[in-house]
Design an enzyme around this catalytic site. Structure first.
Site, PDB file in Angstrom:
ATOM      1  N   ASP A  98       0.911  -1.217  -0.195  1.00 10.73           N
ATOM      2  CA  ASP A  98      -0.006  -0.041   0.072  1.00 10.73           C
ATOM      3  C   ASP A  98       0.883   1.299  -0.277  1.00 10.73           C
ATOM      4  O   ASP A  98       0.450   2.460   0.393  1.00 10.73           O
ATOM      5  CB  ASP A  98      -0.815  -0.010   1.130  1.00 10.73           C
ATOM      6  CG  ASP A  98      -0.213  -0.192   2.509  1.00 10.73           C
ATOM      7  OD1 ASP A  98       1.168   0.028   2.613  1.00 10.73           O
ATOM      8  OD2 ASP A  98      -0.604  -0.849   3.325  1.00 10.73           O
ATOM      9  N   GLU A 120      -0.211  -9.135  -0.938  1.00  5.43           N
ATOM     10  CA  GLU A 120      -0.523  -8.569   0.317  1.00  5.43           C
ATOM     11  C   GLU A 120      -1.921  -7.598  -0.008  1.00  5.43           C
ATOM     12  O   GLU A 120      -1.861  -6.503   0.328  1.00  5.43           O
ATOM     13  CB  GLU A 120       0.397  -7.736   1.051  1.00  5.43           C
ATOM     14  CG  GLU A 120       0.036  -7.445   2.549  1.00  5.43           C
ATOM     15  CD  GLU A 120       0.963  -6.707   3.442  1.00  5.43           C
ATOM     16  OE1 GLU A 120       0.818  -5.382   3.408  1.00  5.43           O
ATOM     17  OE2 GLU A 120       1.886  -7.329   4.009  1.00  5.43           O
ATOM     18  N   GLU A 134      -2.030   5.061   3.042  1.00  6.23           N
ATOM     19  CA  GLU A 134      -2.080   3.567   2.734  1.00  6.23           C
ATOM     20  C   GLU A 134      -3.463   3.182   2.320  1.00  6.23           C
ATOM     21  O   GLU A 134      -3.611   1.968   1.461  1.00  6.23           O
ATOM     22  CB  GLU A 134      -1.416   2.766   3.720  1.00  6.23           C
ATOM     23  CG  GLU A 134       0.228   3.247   3.861  1.00  6.23           C
ATOM     24  CD  GLU A 134       0.528   4.374   4.618  1.00  6.23           C
ATOM     25  OE1 GLU A 134      -0.182   4.990   5.175  1.00  6.23           O
ATOM     26  OE2 GLU A 134       1.776   4.529   4.574  1.00  6.23           O
ATOM     27  N   HIS A 211       6.527   5.506  13.108  1.00 10.30           N
ATOM     28  CA  HIS A 211       6.923   6.269  11.542  1.00 10.30           C
ATOM     29  C   HIS A 211       5.630   6.816  11.027  1.00 10.30           C
ATOM     30  O   HIS A 211       5.969   7.523   9.864  1.00 10.30           O
ATOM     31  CB  HIS A 211       7.657   5.261  10.810  1.00 10.30           C
ATOM     32  CG  HIS A 211       7.169   4.245   9.993  1.00 10.30           C
ATOM     33  ND1 HIS A 211       6.467   4.409   8.983  1.00 10.30           N
ATOM     34  CD2 HIS A 211       6.933   3.026  10.394  1.00 10.30           C
ATOM     35  CE1 HIS A 211       5.779   3.470   8.399  1.00 10.30           C
ATOM     36  NE2 HIS A 211       6.130   2.572   9.396  1.00 10.30           N
ATOM     37  N   ARG A 213       2.631   8.404   8.952  1.00  5.38           N
ATOM     38  CA  ARG A 213       2.252   9.682   8.728  1.00  5.38           C
ATOM     39  C   ARG A 213       1.152  10.255   9.733  1.00  5.38           C
ATOM     40  O   ARG A 213       1.216  11.512   9.860  1.00  5.38           O
ATOM     41  CB  ARG A 213       1.953   9.845   7.104  1.00  5.38           C
ATOM     42  CG  ARG A 213       3.155  10.224   6.422  1.00  5.38           C
ATOM     43  CD  ARG A 213       2.749  10.501   4.889  1.00  5.38           C
ATOM     44  NE  ARG A 213       3.616  10.867   4.220  1.00  5.38           N
ATOM     45  CZ  ARG A 213       4.804  10.385   3.493  1.00  5.38           C
ATOM     46  NH1 ARG A 213       5.066   9.136   4.008  1.00  5.38           N
ATOM     47  NH2 ARG A 213       5.885  11.226   2.935  1.00  5.38           N
ATOM     48  N   HIS A 244      13.891   5.177  12.259  1.00  3.11           N
ATOM     49  CA  HIS A 244      13.399   5.627  10.927  1.00  3.11           C
ATOM     50  C   HIS A 244      13.917   6.613  10.159  1.00  3.11           C
ATOM     51  O   HIS A 244      14.026   7.657  10.987  1.00  3.11           O
ATOM     52  CB  HIS A 244      11.909   5.657  10.671  1.00  3.11           C
ATOM     53  CG  HIS A 244      11.388   5.582   9.272  1.00  3.11           C
ATOM     54  ND1 HIS A 244      11.616   6.293   8.151  1.00  3.11           N
ATOM     55  CD2 HIS A 244      10.796   4.687   8.551  1.00  3.11           C
ATOM     56  CE1 HIS A 244      10.910   6.180   7.077  1.00  3.11           C
ATOM     57  NE2 HIS A 244      10.436   4.832   7.303  1.00  3.11           N
TER      58      HIS A 244
HETATM   59  C1  UD1 Z   1       6.889   5.028   3.620  1.00  2.78           C
HETATM   60  C2  UD1 Z   1       5.497   4.398   3.119  1.00  2.78           C
HETATM   61  C3  UD1 Z   1       4.781   3.835   4.313  1.00  2.78           C
HETATM   62  C4  UD1 Z   1       5.492   2.527   4.855  1.00  2.78           C
HETATM   63  C5  UD1 Z   1       6.775   3.000   5.207  1.00  2.78           C
HETATM   64  C6  UD1 Z   1       7.995   2.097   5.621  1.00  2.78           C
HETATM   65  C7  UD1 Z   1       4.425   5.927   1.470  1.00  2.78           C
HETATM   66  C8  UD1 Z   1       3.532   7.005   1.259  1.00  2.78           C
HETATM   67  N1  UD1 Z   1       4.761   5.551   2.686  1.00  2.78           N
HETATM   68  O1  UD1 Z   1       6.678   5.875   4.616  1.00  2.78           O
HETATM   69  O2  UD1 Z   1       3.393   3.346   3.623  1.00  2.78           O
HETATM   70  O3  UD1 Z   1       4.886   2.352   5.992  1.00  2.78           O
HETATM   71  O4  UD1 Z   1       7.640   3.906   4.136  1.00  2.78           O
HETATM   72  O5  UD1 Z   1       9.018   2.746   6.056  1.00  2.78           O
HETATM   73  O6  UD1 Z   1       4.726   5.327   0.556  1.00  2.78           O
HETATM   74  N2  UD1 Z   1      14.557   8.447   4.133  1.00  2.78           N
HETATM   75  C9  UD1 Z   1      15.808   8.369   3.961  1.00  2.78           C
HETATM   76  N3  UD1 Z   1      16.302   7.399   3.609  1.00  2.78           N
HETATM   77  C10 UD1 Z   1      15.657   6.056   3.378  1.00  2.78           C
HETATM   78  C11 UD1 Z   1      14.245   6.176   3.659  1.00  2.78           C
HETATM   79  C12 UD1 Z   1      13.700   7.368   4.148  1.00  2.78           C
HETATM   80  O7  UD1 Z   1      16.604   9.485   3.813  1.00  2.78           O
HETATM   81  O8  UD1 Z   1      16.134   4.969   3.155  1.00  2.78           O
HETATM   82  C13 UD1 Z   1      13.741   9.756   4.478  1.00  2.78           C
HETATM   83  C14 UD1 Z   1      13.485  10.762   3.302  1.00  2.78           C
HETATM   84  O9  UD1 Z   1      13.881  11.875   3.653  1.00  2.78           O
HETATM   85  C15 UD1 Z   1      12.329  10.613   2.807  1.00  2.78           C
HETATM   86  C16 UD1 Z   1      11.496  10.494   4.059  1.00  2.78           C
HETATM   87  O10 UD1 Z   1      12.563   9.476   4.788  1.00  2.78           O
HETATM   88  O11 UD1 Z   1      11.622  11.648   1.889  1.00  2.78           O
HETATM   89  C17 UD1 Z   1      10.069   9.714   4.005  1.00  2.78           C
HETATM   90  O12 UD1 Z   1      10.015   8.906   3.348  1.00  2.78           O
HETATM   91  P1  UD1 Z   1       8.669   8.142   2.414  1.00  2.78           P
HETATM   92  O13 UD1 Z   1       8.970   7.089   1.657  1.00  2.78           O
HETATM   93  O14 UD1 Z   1       7.971   9.599   1.913  1.00  2.78           O
HETATM   94  O15 UD1 Z   1       7.370   8.038   3.815  1.00  2.78           O
HETATM   95  P2  UD1 Z   1       7.674   6.836   4.821  1.00  2.78           P
HETATM   96  O16 UD1 Z   1       7.254   7.610   6.208  1.00  2.78           O
HETATM   97  O17 UD1 Z   1       9.045   6.264   4.887  1.00  2.78           O
HETATM   98  N1  UDP Z   2      12.694  -3.107  10.270  1.00  3.52           N
HETATM   99  C1  UDP Z   2      14.176  -3.337   9.854  1.00  3.52           C
HETATM  100  N2  UDP Z   2      14.837  -2.573  10.494  1.00  3.52           N
HETATM  101  C2  UDP Z   2      14.409  -1.541  11.386  1.00  3.52           C
HETATM  102  C3  UDP Z   2      12.845  -1.396  11.595  1.00  3.52           C
HETATM  103  C4  UDP Z   2      12.142  -2.471  11.129  1.00  3.52           C
HETATM  104  O1  UDP Z   2      14.242  -4.359   9.123  1.00  3.52           O
HETATM  105  O2  UDP Z   2      15.136  -0.743  11.914  1.00  3.52           O
HETATM  106  C5  UDP Z   2      11.682  -4.338   9.354  1.00  3.52           C
HETATM  107  C6  UDP Z   2      10.807  -4.967  10.302  1.00  3.52           C
HETATM  108  O3  UDP Z   2      11.269  -6.057  10.935  1.00  3.52           O
HETATM  109  C7  UDP Z   2       9.714  -5.325   9.077  1.00  3.52           C
HETATM  110  C8  UDP Z   2       9.633  -4.043   8.180  1.00  3.52           C
HETATM  111  O4  UDP Z   2      11.032  -3.586   8.299  1.00  3.52           O
HETATM  112  O5  UDP Z   2       9.885  -6.380   8.261  1.00  3.52           O
HETATM  113  C9  UDP Z   2       8.608  -2.865   8.486  1.00  3.52           C
HETATM  114  O6  UDP Z   2       9.026  -1.790   7.932  1.00  3.52           O
HETATM  115  P1  UDP Z   2       8.413  -0.399   8.585  1.00  3.52           P
HETATM  116  O7  UDP Z   2       8.030  -0.432   9.946  1.00  3.52           O
HETATM  117  O8  UDP Z   2       9.110   0.763   7.808  1.00  3.52           O
HETATM  118  O9  UDP Z   2       6.908  -0.209   7.535  1.00  3.52           O
HETATM  119  P2  UDP Z   2       5.552  -0.916   7.569  1.00  3.52           P
HETATM  120  O10 UDP Z   2       5.632  -2.253   7.744  1.00  3.52           O
HETATM  121  O11 UDP Z   2       4.954  -0.331   8.740  1.00  3.52           O
HETATM  122  O12 UDP Z   2       4.728  -0.576   6.419  1.00  3.52           O
END
Ligand code: UD1
Ligand code: UDP
Length: 383
Positions: A98, A120, A134, A211, A213, A244
């Site tokens: 999602d 999923e 999502e 983490h 939103r 995160h």
């Molecule tokens: C995203 C997904 C969310 C999922 C989550 C898992 C969307 C809208 N959201 O949210 O559904 O649960 O990932 O973690 O698709 N960033 C880094 N390095 C990384 C990753 C992220 O710097 O490796 C920072 C960047 O500034 C980025 C921000 O995190 O812009 C947010 O990332 P984003 O993918 O927009 O949203 P998440 O909160 O990670």
């Molecule tokens: N996870 C990881 N390292 C971390 C935190 C989470 O590998 O420091 C793994 C966790 O075990 C799970 C997945 O990342 O498999 C969950 O991701 P996240 O919480 O970012 O996203 P969501 O599941 O909420 O979409």
């Protein structure tokens, strides 16, 4: 006969963890060319998963910049997908869950008239803004998809109620359990020294993540101050929080939790480290979707830091409880599990509502069956 070209598209950490075993399962099939296109909506957190599972991308859209908006992510993914589809010519595109990558991947497949398999599929809260974005992403992907791989019966029933034809819907279990089976090991030694130094037998290790939103702002303030006070009030507990990389989350964790006694703020962990940490922990407190699926399989109670969940199966099984996003509730429920051995024992049971570790085999079988490469419809996961 030509090989089926099946292209998996993913971009964030959880999608990568849950798609890795499927990409590998498809690679093992003689009749399939398993292709992998990453959007890199996440960069470092995606690369870490690719390393842990030994995956290489056939195409990397490299879209991440700091603090991206939803519109930026979606439009960059769409533009990048054009080239990937033209070059790799998939017979089917698989998307997961999602995220914005999921929605853009499915929409782009539709624009190119490529069928979509949704891994999923069928999770719902039926609240448009929670989880945000999502819930809408997965509902929109339902309209775009051709095959649906549902972790549970309930997910299938949601889709059937929405009018999706039963022929394309398969209950497979969640691929996260397949992934977990490859990462968790007895005697695992952490690469992160701080994790080897923790006293898993003598102290109560609480694994924390947050983490989402919809939790930005006031909910995150209440969650994090409750976590801080939970650690302060329980001298036998240690909170381990891999933070995160989102700047919003890092700022909040720094503001409310940095320097708090018995709170360890650490960088995101590689998936194998995270899974083995949970396997040794006492309790998990999280707003993550993936952790709500993994912890029950590892016999660890979970307090969910959200108002609702699209994963009610483990709540019904009694190993996951909704703590909500209010300071008082989180502190009270955290204290109960840390202090009341009988309340803890009731929740600390291994249950597997989300799968048996064979989801990827069922999904690959279903894809081959759909394309007429296999005679029988695959058996489903209906415990
Ligand atoms: C995203 C997904 C969310 C999922 C989550 C898992 C969307 C809208 N959201 O949210 O559904 O649960 O990932 O973690 O698709 N960033 C880094 N390095 C990384 C990753 C992220 O710097 O490796 C920072 C960047 O500034 C980025 C921000 O995190 O812009 C947010 O990332 P984003 O993918 O927009 O949203 P998440 O909160 O990670
Ligand atoms: N996870 C990881 N390292 C971390 C935190 C989470 O590998 O420091 C793994 C966790 O075990 C799970 C997945 O990342 O498999 C969950 O991701 P996240 O919480 O970012 O996203 P969501 O599941 O909420 O979409």
């Amino acid at each position: 006969m030509d090989k089926l070209r099946i292209m998996s598209v993913f971009g964030t950490r959880p999608e990568a963890i849950k798609m890795a075993p499927l990409v590998k399962e498809l690679k093992m099939r003689d009749g399939v060319e398993s292709l992998c296109c990453v959007t890199a909506q996440h960069r470092e957190m995606l690369d870490s998963v690719m390393d842990v599972f030994g995956l290489t991308a056939d195409r990397d859209l490299d879209i991440m910049t700091p603090s991206q908006t939803l519109s930026t992510i979606t439009s960059k993914c769409l533009l990048g997908m054009d080239g990937a589809i033209e070059e790799l010519k998939p017979d089917m595109i698989l998307v997961h869950g999602d995220t914005s990558t999921t929605f853009a991947g499915a929409l782009s497949a539709f624009y190119h008239r490529v069928p979509v398999g949704h891994v999923e599929a069928g999770l719902r809260t039926y609240d448009k803004y929670s989880p945000y974005p999502e819930e809408m992403n997965r509902a929109l992907v339902t309209r775009l998809a051709d095959l649906y791989f549902c972790p549970t019966r309930r997910n299938r029933d949601n889709l059937l109620r929405e009018g999706v034809g039963a022929e394309g819907v398969f209950v497979t279990g969640n691929t996260v359990i397949d992934a977990l089976k490859t990462t968790v090991r007895d005697g695992y030694v952490f690469a992160t020294e701080e994790l080897n130094a923790l006293d898993y037998d003598g102290r109560k290790i609480v694994v924390v993540t947050c983490h989402r939103r919809e939790n930005y702002g006031e909910p995150m303030r209440q969650i994090m101050t409750a976590l801080r006070d939970l650690a302060a009030q329980n001298e036998d507990a240690e909170l381990v929080y891999p933070v995160h990389l989102s700047p919003v989350v890092r700022e909040a964790a720094g503001k409310y939790l940095a320097g708090a006694p018995r709170v360890h703020l650490i960088d995101p962990l590689p998936a194998d480290e995270m899974h083995n940490l949970m396997a040794r922990a006492y309790l998990v407190m999280t707003d993550s979707g993936g952790l709500q699926e993994e912890a029950p399989a590892l016999g660890k109670p979970v307090l969910v830091l959200r108002r609702e969940t699209e994963r009610p199966e483990a709540v019904e099984a009694g190993t996951v409880a909704l703590a909500g996003v209010r300071y008082d509730d989180i502190l009270r429920m955290g204290n109960a599990l840390l202090r009341d051995a009988s309340a803890y024992a009731v929740m600390a049971r291994a249950v597997n509502p989300y799968g048996d570790g064979n989801a990827c085999r069922r999904i690959a079988d279903a894809i081959e069956w759909h394309f007429g490469r296999r005679a029988a419809r695959p058996e489903e996961y209906l415990p």
